[in-house]
Design a protein around this motif. Structure first.
Motif, PDB file in Angstrom:
ATOM      1  N   UNK A 146       0.812  -1.213   0.000  1.00 64.22           N
ATOM      2  CA  UNK A 146       0.000   0.000   0.000  1.00 64.22           C
ATOM      3  C   UNK A 146       0.843   1.260   0.000  1.00 64.22           C
ATOM      4  N   UNK A 147       1.969   1.221   0.700  1.00 65.94           N
ATOM      5  CA  UNK A 147       2.838   2.402   0.747  1.00 65.94           C
ATOM      6  C   UNK A 147       3.457   2.694  -0.615  1.00 65.94           C
ATOM      7  N   UNK A 148       3.513   1.677  -1.482  1.00 61.81           N
ATOM      8  CA  UNK A 148       4.070   1.846  -2.826  1.00 61.81           C
ATOM      9  C   UNK A 148       2.981   1.895  -3.903  1.00 61.81           C
ATOM     10  N   UNK A 149       1.720   2.008  -3.463  1.00 62.49           N
ATOM     11  CA  UNK A 149       0.574   2.023  -4.385  1.00 62.49           C
ATOM     12  C   UNK A 149       0.505   0.781  -5.264  1.00 62.49           C
ATOM     13  N   UNK A 150       0.939  -0.353  -4.730  1.00 59.42           N
ATOM     14  CA  UNK A 150       0.857  -1.608  -5.471  1.00 59.42           C
ATOM     15  C   UNK A 150      -0.569  -2.143  -5.426  1.00 59.42           C
ATOM     16  N   UNK A 151      -0.983  -2.776  -6.516  1.00 63.58           N
ATOM     17  CA  UNK A 151      -2.290  -3.425  -6.531  1.00 63.58           C
ATOM     18  C   UNK A 151      -2.281  -4.615  -5.579  1.00 63.58           C
ATOM     19  N   UNK A 153      -3.856  -7.401  -6.234  1.00 61.43           N
ATOM     20  CA  UNK A 153      -3.712  -8.558  -7.110  1.00 61.43           C
ATOM     21  C   UNK A 153      -4.076  -8.131  -8.521  1.00 61.43           C
ATOM     22  N   UNK A 154      -3.388  -8.692  -9.492  1.00 63.39           N
ATOM     23  CA  UNK A 154      -3.704  -8.492 -10.898  1.00 63.39           C
ATOM     24  C   UNK A 154      -3.437  -9.815 -11.599  1.00 63.39           C
ATOM     25  N   UNK A 155      -4.490 -10.527 -12.029  1.00 57.93           N
ATOM     26  CA  UNK A 155      -4.292 -11.841 -12.664  1.00 57.93           C
ATOM     27  C   UNK A 155      -3.368 -11.790 -13.873  1.00 57.93           C
ATOM     28  N   UNK A 156      -3.193 -10.621 -14.454  1.00 52.31           N
ATOM     29  CA  UNK A 156      -2.325 -10.502 -15.628  1.00 52.31           C
ATOM     30  C   UNK A 156      -0.849 -10.292 -15.266  1.00 52.31           C
ATOM     31  N   UNK A 157      -0.575 -10.038 -13.988  1.00 53.07           N
ATOM     32  CA  UNK A 157       0.807  -9.875 -13.529  1.00 53.07           C
ATOM     33  C   UNK A 157       1.195 -11.122 -12.739  1.00 53.07           C
ATOM     34  N   UNK A 158       1.975 -11.978 -13.350  1.00 54.64           N
ATOM     35  CA  UNK A 158       2.312 -13.264 -12.743  1.00 54.64           C
ATOM     36  C   UNK A 158       3.535 -13.146 -11.832  1.00 54.64           C
ATOM     37  N   UNK A 159       3.598 -13.986 -10.808  1.00 54.05           N
ATOM     38  CA  UNK A 159       4.806 -13.994  -9.965  1.00 54.05           C
ATOM     39  C   UNK A 159       6.037 -14.308 -10.805  1.00 54.05           C
ATOM     40  N   UNK A 175       4.620  -4.791  -9.646  1.00 50.06           N
ATOM     41  CA  UNK A 175       4.320  -6.040  -8.958  1.00 50.06           C
ATOM     42  C   UNK A 175       3.095  -5.848  -8.073  1.00 50.06           C
ATOM     43  N   UNK A 176       2.535  -6.950  -7.606  1.00 48.96           N
ATOM     44  CA  UNK A 176       1.354  -6.901  -6.742  1.00 48.96           C
ATOM     45  C   UNK A 176       1.707  -7.448  -5.366  1.00 48.96           C
ATOM     46  N   UNK A 177       0.910  -7.082  -4.389  1.00 48.36           N
ATOM     47  CA  UNK A 177       1.165  -7.566  -3.032  1.00 48.36           C
ATOM     48  C   UNK A 177       1.027  -9.078  -2.941  1.00 48.36           C
ATOM     49  N   UNK A 178       0.041  -9.649  -3.601  1.00 37.37           N
ATOM     50  CA  UNK A 178      -0.176 -11.096  -3.488  1.00 37.37           C
ATOM     51  C   UNK A 178       0.973 -11.872  -4.119  1.00 37.37           C
ATOM     52  N   UNK A 179       1.611 -11.302  -5.132  1.00 32.23           N
ATOM     53  CA  UNK A 179       2.740 -12.000  -5.754  1.00 32.23           C
ATOM     54  C   UNK A 179       3.923 -12.141  -4.805  1.00 32.23           C
TER      55      UNK A 179
END
Length: 223
Positions: A146-151, A153-159, A175-179
Motif C-alpha cells: 500500500x505504501x508503494x501504491x501496489x495493486x 492482485x492483478x491476474x495478468x501480472x504473474x509472480x 508487482x502486486x502484493x499477493x505475488x
C-alpha cells in the motif's frame, strides 16, 4: 556497557525509523529483537557477549535498508558510526555488520550462498524471517504494498520465477502484493537455519497458505 549500548540502540531505532510505513518501522525491529533473543535461548546461547551481538544486530538490521534509501543501495554508515560511538570492540563491530549485510533475502535469492553462517547470524536472520510470515507477515506485506501504491492482485501480472538479486531489488517492475507471497514469503519456511526457527515457521507458514487460498476464492467471487 552492554545494557547502555542496547538502550542507545533502541533510541537510534526509534529515531531513524520513525516516519516509515509500519512494515519496516521501529516496532518491526523490536519484534525481531524479541524473537532473536527467544530463539537464542532455545538454541542454548547464554553468553552475555554472544547475546549482545544477537540483540544489537537484530535491533539495527533495517536502519540502512535499501528500500528506504534514495539510491536503492544499503547504507551502513549510521550503524557503523553508532557501533563505534558505544565503544564496541572492532571484532564485535565487524560481526554485527557482517550479520546485517549478509542476512537479507536478496543475498540468497540467486542461490549463491556464502560460507556456513555463524549461529548468531542464523538466529538474527531467522528472527527477521519469522516476522515476515504468519499473521504479522500478511499485515506487513499489504502495508508495504500500500505504501508503494501496489495493486492487491492483478491476474495478468504473474509472480516472477528465478529472480536475480537485481530484479528482486528493482523498484521499476510493476508487482502486486499477493505475488510477494509466491516470490518470497512462501519460500522462507524452508530457508530457516535454526531448529527453533524451523519449528516456529511451520505454524506461520500454514496461516499464510490458508490466507492466500481464501484470498483467491474471494477474489474470484467463489467465497
Amino acid at each position: 556497557m552492554a545494557a547502555a549500548a542496547v538502550r542507545c540502540a533502541e533510541e537510534l531505532v526509534e529515531r531513524e525509523m520513525s516516519g516509515r510505513d509500519a512494515s519496516h518501522d521501529a516496532a518491526h525491529a523490536l519484534r525481531v529483537r524479541d524473537l532473536a533473543l527467544s530463539l537464542a535461548a532455545e538454541q542454548g546461547v547464554s553468553s552475555p557477549d554472544r547475546l549482545l551481538i544477537v540483540e544489537l544486530a537484530a535491533l539495527l538490521h533495517d536502519i540502512g535498508d535499501y528500500k528506504y534509501t534514495k539510491d536503492n543501495v544499503e547504507d551502513m554508515s549510521i550503524v557503523k558510526r553508532f557501533l563505534e560511538e558505544v565503544g564496541l570492540e572492532e571484532g564485535q563491530r565487524e560481526e554485527i555488520v557482517a550479520i546485517i549485510t549478509g542476512m537479507g533475502f536478496k543475498n540468497e535469492v540467486s542461490k549463491k550462498l556464502n560460507a556456513e553462517p555463524t549461529l548468531e547470524f542464523a538466529i538474527v536472520q531467522d528472527a527477521d524471517r519469522l516476522d515476515a510470515i504468519g499473521a504479522i507477515g500478511v499485515a506487513r506485506c499489504f502495508t508495504y504494498g500500500g505504501s508503494k501504491n501496489s495493486a492487491l492482485h492483478d491476474p495478468n501480472v504473474l509472480p516472477r520465477d528465478n529472480l536475480s538479486k537485481e530484479k528482486y531489488m528493482s523498484k521499476e517492475e510493476k508487482q502486486t502484493s499477493i505475488n510477494h507471497f509466491h516470490e518470497k514469503l512462501f519460500k522462507l519456511k524452508d530457508m530457516m537455519k535454526t531448529e527453533a526457527g524451523k519449528k516456529r515457521a511451520e505454524k506461520r507458514h500454514k496461516f499464510m497458505e490458508n490466507f492466500v487460498a481464501e484470498f483467491y476464492e474471494e477474489w474470484s467471487g467463489k467465497a
